[in-house]
Write a protein that holds these residues in place. Structure first.
Motif, short mmCIF file in Angstrom:
data_model
loop_
_atom_site.label_atom_id
_atom_site.label_comp_id
_atom_site.label_asym_id
_atom_site.label_seq_id
_atom_site.Cartn_x
_atom_site.Cartn_y
_atom_site.Cartn_z
N GLY A 66 33.08 47.37 28.06
CA GLY A 66 33.49 46.30 27.15
C GLY A 66 34.95 46.41 26.76
N LEU A 67 35.41 47.63 26.50
CA LEU A 67 36.82 47.83 26.14
C LEU A 67 37.74 47.57 27.34
CD1 LEU A 67 36.48 51.09 24.00
CD2 LEU A 67 37.03 48.80 23.16
N VAL A 68 37.31 48.02 28.51
CA VAL A 68 38.15 47.84 29.71
C VAL A 68 38.27 46.36 30.08
CG1 VAL A 68 38.27 48.25 32.19
CG2 VAL A 68 37.73 50.14 30.65
N LEU A 69 37.14 45.67 30.15
CA LEU A 69 37.19 44.27 30.59
C LEU A 69 37.79 43.36 29.52
CD1 LEU A 69 33.90 43.75 32.61
CD2 LEU A 69 36.19 44.35 33.38
N ASP A 70 37.79 43.80 28.27
CA ASP A 70 38.48 43.01 27.25
C ASP A 70 39.98 42.97 27.51
OD1 ASP A 70 38.49 41.50 24.74
OD2 ASP A 70 39.56 43.23 23.93
N GLU A 71 40.47 43.94 28.27
CA GLU A 71 41.88 43.93 28.65
C GLU A 71 42.03 43.83 30.17
OE1 GLU A 71 44.74 45.39 25.54
OE2 GLU A 71 43.81 47.26 26.24
N PHE A 72 41.10 43.12 30.78
CA PHE A 72 41.15 42.92 32.23
C PHE A 72 42.45 42.25 32.64
CE2 PHE A 72 40.49 39.95 35.76
CZ PHE A 72 40.12 40.83 36.77
N ALA A 73 42.91 41.27 31.86
CA ALA A 73 44.14 40.55 32.20
C ALA A 73 45.34 41.49 32.19
CB ALA A 73 44.36 39.39 31.24
N LEU A 74 45.34 42.45 31.27
CA LEU A 74 46.44 43.43 31.22
C LEU A 74 46.46 44.26 32.50
CD1 LEU A 74 47.52 45.66 28.27
CD2 LEU A 74 46.90 46.76 30.41
N ILE A 75 45.27 44.68 32.96
CA ILE A 75 45.19 45.45 34.20
C ILE A 75 45.63 44.61 35.38
CG2 ILE A 75 43.64 46.75 35.70
CD1 ILE A 75 41.85 47.21 33.24
#
Length: 246
Positions: free
Chosen positions: A94-103
């Protein structure tokens, strides 16, 4: 409710998946609430920094995902280990995909138009996991009969066909339908038969000299985007917050 949970979730061994999905969705919701409060300057929350470095929440997300993943493997499916690992993995995802655009962009685009991709990815992931919980299997393996499953060649042919339809849908620019088609093959079949999106690899390859098909694809894409883009953006804004004006 208890009987349904026992019959459809616990007995098939899907409780860890349900816990992971619950942790995933809850973590995303809590994270978005906190980030929106930080953005508005309300509440006791603030950005986490280490010196001059802004520590994005994708960092603890990666750690939790790694711990949960390796914990699930190490538990061997025994005791409470799989359940704890599932919760940790769901929180991390949840934390990772919440910043998917950043990645994806390697830039802090959280509150920009590009940041909408994070919300799309979270919704897509939650929907796919929900389909798995409902009993759908990737590439339509659950649609094969017991005799077909015993026939390895037939099973592989069915899986390859479903995968092929998903690839065609992807090449036609229908990314979401292609992903859903991995779990629900009929979706991939329908998407593969419809006109390609303008600018997609399929359109560039096969519509180059087919002027009528190219014009029809452009018109259909225009009407589709005009009808659905505004509701989709409204839902994204409601879930993840409205992006900053550019």
């Amino acid at each position: 409710m208890g009987q349904w949970l026992e019959r459809n979730i616990i007995e098939p061994g899907k409780l860890p998946l349900l816990l992971a999905l619950g942790a995933f969705v809850l973590t995303f919701v809590i994270t978005r609430v906190i980030t929106r409060l930080i953005r508005a300057g309300k509440g006791p929350f603030g950005n986490v920094t280490a010196g001059s470095v802004h520590v994005h929440h994708v960092v603890p997300g990666v750690i939790l995902t790694v711990v949960g993943g390796f914990g699930a493997v190490a538990s061997g499916g025994h005791g409470s280990g799989p359940y704890i690992s599932a919760v940790l993995f769901g929180m991390g995802a949840g934390l990772v995909l919440d910043e998917f655009a950043l990645i994806l962009h390697l830039d802090d685009v959280y509150w920009s138009e590009a940041g909408r991709k994070s919300v799309e990815m979270v919704v897509l992931t939650a929907a796919l996991v929900g389909l798995l919980l409902a009993g759908f299997a990737p590439f339509g393996v659950n649609d094969l009969s017991q005799q077909e499953l015993q026939n390895r060649a037939g099973a592989l042919t069915g899986i390859a066909a479903n995968f092929g339809f998903a690839l065609i849908a992807l090449s036609k620019g229908k990314v979401r339908l292609a992903v859903f088609g991995v779990v629900v093959p009929l979706v991939a079949v329908v998407a593969s038969l419809r006109l390609a999106r303008p600018g997609s690899p399929w359109a560039r390859r096969f519509y180059r000299r087919r002027h009528r098909a190219r014009a029809k694809a452009l018109l259909r894409a225009y009407h589709h985007d005009r009808r659905w883009s505004r509701p989709a953006r409204a839902i994204q804004d409601w879930l993840g917050g409205k992006p900053d004006p550019s």
